[in-house]
Scaffold this motif. Structure first.
Motif, PDB file in Angstrom:
ATOM      1  N   THR A   1       0.854  -1.186   0.000  1.00  0.00           N
ATOM      2  CA  THR A   1       0.000   0.000   0.000  1.00  0.00           C
ATOM      3  C   THR A   1       0.888   1.234   0.000  1.00  0.00           C
ATOM      4  OG1 THR A   1      -0.119  -0.026   2.400  1.00  0.00           O
ATOM      5  CG2 THR A   1      -1.901  -1.113   1.223  1.00  0.00           C
ATOM      6  N   HIS A   2       0.528   2.181  -0.835  1.00  0.00           N
ATOM      7  CA  HIS A   2       1.248   3.452  -0.870  1.00  0.00           C
ATOM      8  C   HIS A   2       0.315   4.544  -1.355  1.00  0.00           C
ATOM      9  CE1 HIS A   2       1.752   3.181  -5.264  1.00  0.00           C
ATOM     10  NE2 HIS A   2       1.939   1.892  -5.046  1.00  0.00           N
ATOM     11  N   GLU A   3       0.756   5.801  -1.230  1.00  0.00           N
ATOM     12  CA  GLU A   3      -0.067   6.938  -1.595  1.00  0.00           C
ATOM     13  C   GLU A   3      -0.104   7.102  -3.114  1.00  0.00           C
ATOM     14  OE1 GLU A   3       2.573   7.298   0.511  1.00  0.00           O
ATOM     15  OE2 GLU A   3       1.765   7.933   2.433  1.00  0.00           O
ATOM     16  N   ALA A   4      -1.290   7.387  -3.642  1.00  0.00           N
ATOM     17  CA  ALA A   4      -1.464   7.668  -5.060  1.00  0.00           C
ATOM     18  C   ALA A   4      -1.634   9.178  -5.232  1.00  0.00           C
ATOM     19  CB  ALA A   4      -2.681   6.928  -5.606  1.00  0.00           C
ATOM     20  N   PRO A   5      -1.378   9.688  -6.439  1.00  0.00           N
ATOM     21  CA  PRO A   5      -1.532  11.134  -6.657  1.00  0.00           C
ATOM     22  C   PRO A   5      -2.983  11.573  -6.550  1.00  0.00           C
ATOM     23  CG  PRO A   5      -0.221  10.128  -8.403  1.00  0.00           C
ATOM     24  CD  PRO A   5      -0.791   9.020  -7.594  1.00  0.00           C
ATOM     25  N   ILE A   6      -3.172  12.819  -6.138  1.00  0.00           N
ATOM     26  CA  ILE A   6      -4.494  13.444  -6.049  1.00  0.00           C
ATOM     27  C   ILE A   6      -4.402  14.778  -6.779  1.00  0.00           C
ATOM     28  CG2 ILE A   6      -3.956  14.470  -3.812  1.00  0.00           C
ATOM     29  CD1 ILE A   6      -6.859  14.112  -3.034  1.00  0.00           C
ATOM     30  N   HIS A   7      -5.486  15.178  -7.448  1.00  0.00           N
ATOM     31  CA  HIS A   7      -5.444  16.403  -8.240  1.00  0.00           C
ATOM     32  C   HIS A   7      -5.232  17.612  -7.339  1.00  0.00           C
ATOM     33  CE1 HIS A   7      -6.582  19.473 -11.214  1.00  0.00           C
ATOM     34  NE2 HIS A   7      -6.185  18.559 -12.095  1.00  0.00           N
ATOM     35  N   VAL A   8      -4.458  18.572  -7.833  1.00  0.00           N
ATOM     36  CA  VAL A   8      -4.075  19.728  -7.030  1.00  0.00           C
ATOM     37  C   VAL A   8      -5.287  20.591  -6.669  1.00  0.00           C
ATOM     38  CG1 VAL A   8      -3.553  21.293  -8.945  1.00  0.00           C
ATOM     39  CG2 VAL A   8      -2.273  21.476  -6.823  1.00  0.00           C
ATOM     40  N   SER A   9      -6.362  20.527  -7.461  1.00  0.00           N
ATOM     41  CA  SER A   9      -7.551  21.320  -7.153  1.00  0.00           C
ATOM     42  C   SER A   9      -8.339  20.732  -5.988  1.00  0.00           C
ATOM     43  CB  SER A   9      -8.457  21.409  -8.379  1.00  0.00           C
ATOM     44  OG  SER A   9      -8.983  20.143  -8.698  1.00  0.00           O
ATOM     45  N   ASN A  10      -8.037  19.501  -5.590  1.00  0.00           N
ATOM     46  CA  ASN A  10      -8.760  18.846  -4.499  1.00  0.00           C
ATOM     47  C   ASN A  10      -8.087  19.029  -3.146  1.00  0.00           C
ATOM     48  OD1 ASN A  10     -10.634  17.928  -6.338  1.00  0.00           O
ATOM     49  ND2 ASN A  10      -9.546  16.021  -6.686  1.00  0.00           N
ATOM     50  N   VAL A  11      -7.007  19.807  -3.092  1.00  0.00           N
ATOM     51  CA  VAL A  11      -6.331  20.082  -1.829  1.00  0.00           C
ATOM     52  C   VAL A  11      -6.201  21.590  -1.645  1.00  0.00           C
ATOM     53  CG1 VAL A  11      -5.044  17.917  -1.776  1.00  0.00           C
ATOM     54  CG2 VAL A  11      -4.016  19.915  -2.832  1.00  0.00           C
ATOM     55  N   ALA A  12      -6.134  22.020  -0.392  1.00  0.00           N
ATOM     56  CA  ALA A  12      -5.952  23.431  -0.066  1.00  0.00           C
ATOM     57  C   ALA A  12      -4.812  23.553   0.937  1.00  0.00           C
ATOM     58  CB  ALA A  12      -7.219  24.016   0.522  1.00  0.00           C
ATOM     59  N   LEU A  13      -4.027  24.588   0.780  1.00  0.00           N
ATOM     60  CA  LEU A  13      -2.929  24.861   1.697  1.00  0.00           C
ATOM     61  C   LEU A  13      -3.491  25.185   3.077  1.00  0.00           C
ATOM     62  CD1 LEU A  13       0.205  25.179   1.485  1.00  0.00           C
ATOM     63  CD2 LEU A  13      -0.200  27.615   1.446  1.00  0.00           C
ATOM     64  N   VAL A  14      -2.834  24.692   4.131  1.00  0.00           N
ATOM     65  CA  VAL A  14      -3.281  24.931   5.503  1.00  0.00           C
ATOM     66  C   VAL A  14      -2.516  26.123   6.069  1.00  0.00           C
ATOM     67  CG1 VAL A  14      -3.360  23.959   7.828  1.00  0.00           C
ATOM     68  CG2 VAL A  14      -3.920  22.538   5.868  1.00  0.00           C
ATOM     69  N   ASP A  15      -3.275  27.076   6.639  1.00  0.00           N
ATOM     70  CA  ASP A  15      -2.674  28.241   7.272  1.00  0.00           C
ATOM     71  C   ASP A  15      -1.919  27.788   8.513  1.00  0.00           C
ATOM     72  OD1 ASP A  15      -2.004  30.750   8.137  1.00  0.00           O
ATOM     73  OD2 ASP A  15      -4.035  31.365   8.678  1.00  0.00           O
ATOM     74  N   PRO A  16      -0.628  28.108   8.629  1.00  0.00           N
ATOM     75  CA  PRO A  16       0.147  27.613   9.778  1.00  0.00           C
ATOM     76  C   PRO A  16      -0.349  28.145  11.126  1.00  0.00           C
ATOM     77  CG  PRO A  16       1.514  28.968   8.325  1.00  0.00           C
ATOM     78  CD  PRO A  16       0.176  28.854   7.683  1.00  0.00           C
ATOM     79  N   GLU A  17      -1.001  29.304  11.142  1.00  0.00           N
ATOM     80  CA  GLU A  17      -1.464  29.880  12.409  1.00  0.00           C
ATOM     81  C   GLU A  17      -2.778  29.261  12.876  1.00  0.00           C
ATOM     82  OE1 GLU A  17      -1.693  34.061  11.743  1.00  0.00           O
ATOM     83  OE2 GLU A  17       0.428  34.212  11.203  1.00  0.00           O
ATOM     84  N   THR A  18      -3.765  29.171  11.973  1.00  0.00           N
ATOM     85  CA  THR A  18      -5.095  28.706  12.367  1.00  0.00           C
ATOM     86  C   THR A  18      -5.302  27.218  12.134  1.00  0.00           C
ATOM     87  OG1 THR A  18      -6.028  29.202  10.192  1.00  0.00           O
ATOM     88  CG2 THR A  18      -6.095  30.953  11.845  1.00  0.00           C
ATOM     89  N   LYS A  19      -4.414  26.563  11.391  1.00  0.00           N
ATOM     90  CA  LYS A  19      -4.507  25.140  11.048  1.00  0.00           C
ATOM     91  C   LYS A  19      -5.779  24.828  10.257  1.00  0.00           C
ATOM     92  CE  LYS A  19      -0.770  24.010  13.263  1.00  0.00           C
ATOM     93  NZ  LYS A  19       0.455  24.222  12.540  1.00  0.00           N
TER      94      LYS A  19
END
Length: 119
Positions: free
Chosen positions: A68-86
């Protein structure tokens, strides 16, 4: 300039929820960015099972089976997490002046935008 880079903390924002066996809401670090395919590989997200043919190493140990390993996911399906508010946030760019060895340059720098709900 890329919104998401290797090593960033991102959150999955689409797909089935975790209650339904999906990955939406999970956070993880970006392991690899596949620029030509517009995809990212995120640690701990989108696990797939791969069948590997049985072989032998030179020492005689058996290899293969189910991996088992990680497969790619489309970049539009992820959002950057703000380091302050998480929390997931949008990415902006601003120009800042940087002085190095007496030379001043203008460079573009990423920053996490604040949404109306977070204020």
């Amino acid at each position: 300039m890329a919104n998401i880079k290797k090593g960033d903390l991102v959150q999955v924002i689409s797909g089935p929820s975790q209650a339904r066996g999906g990955d939406r809401g999970k956070q993880g670090k970006v392991i690899e960015v596949l620029v030509d395919q517009n995809r990212v590989i995120v640690e701990g997200v989108n696990y797939v099972t791969k069948h590997v043919k049985v072989g032998q190493t030179q020492r005689g140990a058996k290899t293969g089976g189910l991996e088992t390993h990680e497969a790619p996911i489309h970049v539009s399906n992820v959002a950057l997490v703000d380091p302050e508010t998480k929390k997931p946030t949008r990415v902006g760019f601003r120009e800042e002046k940087v002085t190095k060895d007496g030379v001043t340059k203008t460079v573009r720098v990423r920053y996490a935008k604040k949404s109306g709900k977070d204020l």
